[in-house]
Scaffold this motif. Structure first.
Motif: not given
Length: 97
Positions: A16, A26, A30, A37-38, A41
């Protein structure tokens, strides 16, 4: 066979941070929706909490490699990053403030 850095496999948190640091798409996603996004990943709640806390202790608790800790600290605290250099970082890494 030795893997090149771009082909190296990292722990999800390290992956990440690496992608956030170098991938514009990304970064944009984010900025709009960190939780998405968390999830992209596959980060656990504990890993997310550690990143959001951002202290060295919290990053150590999620077993984040020191190099990735430094990168995360610089990305997540731009003002702090302006004053960060290796001589200031090493005492923190060694348990100081």
């Amino acid at each position: 066979m030795m893997l090149t850095p771009k082909r190296q496999r990292f722990h999800p948190v390290q992956n990440f941070i690496q992608m956030l640091g170098r991938d514009h798409a990304t970064q944009e996603k984010f900025a709009k929706d960190p939780k998405a996004v968390f999830a992209d990943f596959g980060l656990s709640e504990g890993e997310i909490a550690g990143l959001q806390d951002g202290t060295f202790g919290a990053l150590d608790a999620i077993d984040l490699h020191p190099v990735f800790r430094m990168h995360w600290l610089m990305m997540s605290d731009p003002e702090g990053a302006k004053m960060m250099n290796v001589t200031e970082f090493l005492p923190v890494l060694q348990g100081g403030k």
